[in-house]
Scaffold this active site. Structure first.
Site, PDB file in Angstrom:
ATOM      1  N   HIS A 112       0.410   8.815 -13.901  1.00  0.00           N
ATOM      2  CA  HIS A 112      -0.166   7.863 -12.958  1.00  0.00           C
ATOM      3  C   HIS A 112      -0.001   8.322 -11.506  1.00  0.00           C
ATOM      4  O   HIS A 112      -0.330   7.595 -10.576  1.00  0.00           O
ATOM      5  CB  HIS A 112       0.534   6.510 -13.180  1.00  0.00           C
TER       6      HIS A 112
ATOM      7  N   ASP B 221      14.311  -4.743   4.966  1.00  0.00           N
ATOM      8  CA  ASP B 221      14.879  -4.990   6.290  1.00  0.00           C
ATOM      9  C   ASP B 221      13.943  -4.468   7.383  1.00  0.00           C
ATOM     10  O   ASP B 221      12.724  -4.637   7.289  1.00  0.00           O
ATOM     11  CB  ASP B 221      16.286  -4.400   6.380  1.00  0.00           C
TER      12      ASP B 221
ATOM     13  N   ASP C 180      -2.020  23.388   1.829  1.00  0.00           N
ATOM     14  CA  ASP C 180      -1.345  24.538   2.457  1.00  0.00           C
ATOM     15  C   ASP C 180       0.171  24.376   2.528  1.00  0.00           C
ATOM     16  O   ASP C 180       0.837  24.967   3.377  1.00  0.00           O
ATOM     17  CB  ASP C 180      -1.905  24.784   3.865  1.00  0.00           C
TER      18      ASP C 180
ATOM     19  N   LYS D 224      -0.436  10.157  -7.879  1.00  0.00           N
ATOM     20  CA  LYS D 224      -1.519  10.539  -6.981  1.00  0.00           C
ATOM     21  C   LYS D 224      -0.917  11.427  -5.906  1.00  0.00           C
ATOM     22  O   LYS D 224      -0.173  10.964  -5.036  1.00  0.00           O
ATOM     23  CB  LYS D 224      -2.163   9.323  -6.321  1.00  0.00           C
TER      24      LYS D 224
ATOM     25  N   HIS E  58      -4.222  -3.788  -4.722  1.00  0.00           N
ATOM     26  CA  HIS E  58      -3.765  -2.746  -5.642  1.00  0.00           C
ATOM     27  C   HIS E  58      -2.624  -1.930  -5.039  1.00  0.00           C
ATOM     28  O   HIS E  58      -2.084  -1.038  -5.681  1.00  0.00           O
ATOM     29  CB  HIS E  58      -4.955  -1.834  -5.968  1.00  0.00           C
TER      30      HIS E  58
ATOM     31  N   LYS F 250       0.985  -0.575  -3.628  1.00  0.00           N
ATOM     32  CA  LYS F 250       2.347  -0.585  -4.159  1.00  0.00           C
ATOM     33  C   LYS F 250       3.296  -0.239  -3.010  1.00  0.00           C
ATOM     34  O   LYS F 250       3.575   0.925  -2.737  1.00  0.00           O
ATOM     35  CB  LYS F 250       2.503   0.440  -5.285  1.00  0.00           C
TER      36      LYS F 250
END
Length: 466
Positions: free
Chosen positions: A211, A391, A218, A213, A384, A386
């Site tokens: 899952h 703090d 470079d 991404k 969607h 995450k």
């Protein structure tokens, strides 16, 4: 032999098979709750559970685990004794997490918050266009749509310019990707492969998806977060549009850890190592810990990632997740945070993309509200992203959902960033999100019709596979 006799024999055979497979579930399922659920279903209702168990029940795999743990061991030996040396207390309070991941907080990161798909992919396309040596790319989903074809064109252009382009996609997440899309990239010089935990493809295996991404250009410019390559991530596909998501651009020493995560997956799939280019010297102020988690880890590293972050909160803990299906450890940590006087808020969708998960999330949200956790539903579209804000100094951006798939079944990647300026950027973003959300109360569950409340409770029974 008459039809009733044949039917009786078939039923007996199914029950015998179910009992045999139930013993496999008891021996190999990762959690006692999951083992009990599978064993009971297989023994009593094999007609409806045998086929799902073929797809979802397998909980162990080899090969990749050996490679992954060997890599972790080498990394641990290389950094032994130095992972927390000289770090400020704002980082050392996450020391248990760094030790579990056998990683370190890298100083000097430059961070840029990328809000929604347009900003994210414009930054990624700009980076790819400037690539001179190598592009590493890994997404859960590629679609052959307008954005997907734009990505294909950008990768082909760099490959034609002599840049080494390496791409991984998940075989199940990208199941709808046509073969001609992949073949066109290969013909143009792009090395592209599907990821699977078993080198011999098992079409019955739906668990253990990659899952993550990741984009690295470079060796010095990195991207990670919640977005995949598809038009829906630009908010172009109703009824979930507009699509609310967040990505992170980073440069500095921590980009090497993104390369290492990609390298382990690439080596497993191809048997070869990708180029590992050195990052540019540190020029920023942030400390970043890269957390590559997954079912190959000896600990339940993703669940513990959330737990450590929650336990570190003294004043504020704001979470945003598309799927709110916490396990017992995470829910207990959230409850304790409330008892410590922490401002705990969770932002979840008001629209469903997966109905069973949405039903289970609604029941978990009700339990959270009863514990004093403030739950908000985002109104404009589907959320969607995450993101975790702890703090005034810590913010996490990654691919990790707050559900059992991310906790125990998926390979995930996240960046835990300690920097007041970046945390302030995340705070502004989340204040805007909460401003477009409605705080819900226990009445959402109590006023629901009985059939819907029953559906929520039934859906929660499937938490281990949601």
């Amino acid at each position: 032999m008459s039809f009733p006799q044949l039917l009786t024999l078939l039923v007996i055979a199914l029950h015998i098979t179910g009992i045999v497979v139930a013993t496999h579930a008891v021996m190999h399922t990762r959690t006692p709750q999951g083992a009990f659920a599978w064993a009971l279903g297989l023994a009593l209702l094999p007609y409806v559970t045998l086929l799902p168990y073929l797809y979802l029940g397998r909980s162990h795999f080899s090969g990749y685990i050996t490679l992954h743990r060997s890599h972790r061991q080498r990394l641990s030996q290389a950094s032994e004794g130095s992972e927390l040396a000289g770090l400020p207390p704002s980082c050392t309070r996450y020391g248990a997490l760094a030790r579990m991941l056998q990683g370190t907080f890298h100083p000097g990161q430059q961070l840029r918050l990328l809000i929604d798909g347009e900003a994210t992919f414009e930054a990624i396309f700009d980076a790819i266009a400037q690539a001179e040596r190598c592009v590493l790319m890994q997404f859960f989903i590629f679609h052959d749509d307008e954005l997907g074809r734009r990505m294909q064109k950008a990768l082909l252009e760099r490959a034609a310019a002599g840049v080494q382009v390496l791409v991984l996609f998940d075989g199940i997440g990208s199941h709808a990707l046509p073969r001609h899309y992949v073949e066109r990239l290969r013909q143009g010089g792009v090395a592209i492969h599907p990821f699977a935990t078993q080198r011999h493809h098992n079409r019955f295996q739906l668990n253990f998806r990659n899952h993550r991404k990741i984009v690295v250009v470079d060796g010095w410019l990195g991207f990670l977060g919640g977005l995949n390559v598809g038009d829906e991530y630009l908010g172009l596909k109703p009824p979930l549009a507009p699509w609310r998501d967040t990505h992170l651009q980073m440069s500095g020493p921590a980009v090497m850890d993104l390369q290492r995560s990609f390298a382990v997956d690439w080596h497993w799939v191809t048997g070869e190592l990708p180029p590992m280019l050195p990052p540019r010297p540190a020029q920023g102020d942030a400390y970043t810990l890269i957390a590559a988690t997954g079912p190959a880890d000896p600990q339940e590293s993703c669940s513990l990632y959330f737990t450590v972050a929650i336990n570190a909160a003294c004043k504020r803990l704001w979470l945003t997740t598309p799927y709110f299906v916490p396990d017992q450890a995470v829910m207990s940590a959230l409850r304790l945070a409330v008892m410590r006087g922490v401002d705990v808020r969770v932002l979840i969708p008001s629209r469903a993309d997966h109905h069973a998960v949405f039903l289970a999330s609604t029941l978990h949200a009700h339990d959270a509200i009863e514990a004093g956790i403030r739950i908000y539903r985002y109104q404009p579209g589907f959320v969607h992203q995450k993101v975790i804000l702890v703090d005034d100094d810590t913010a996490s951006v990654g691919s990790m959902n707050l559900d059992n798939r991310s906790f125990r079944l998926n390979f995930e990647i996240g960046a835990l960033n300690v920097d007041r300026a970046f945390a302030a950027d995340v705070e502004r973003m989340l204040l805007d999100d909460f401003g477009k959300a409605v705080e819900i109360t226990g009445d959402e569950y109590r006023r629901a019709r009985y059939p819907r409340r029953l559906a929520m409770n039934v859906a929660r029974l499937f938490d281990p596979i949601l």
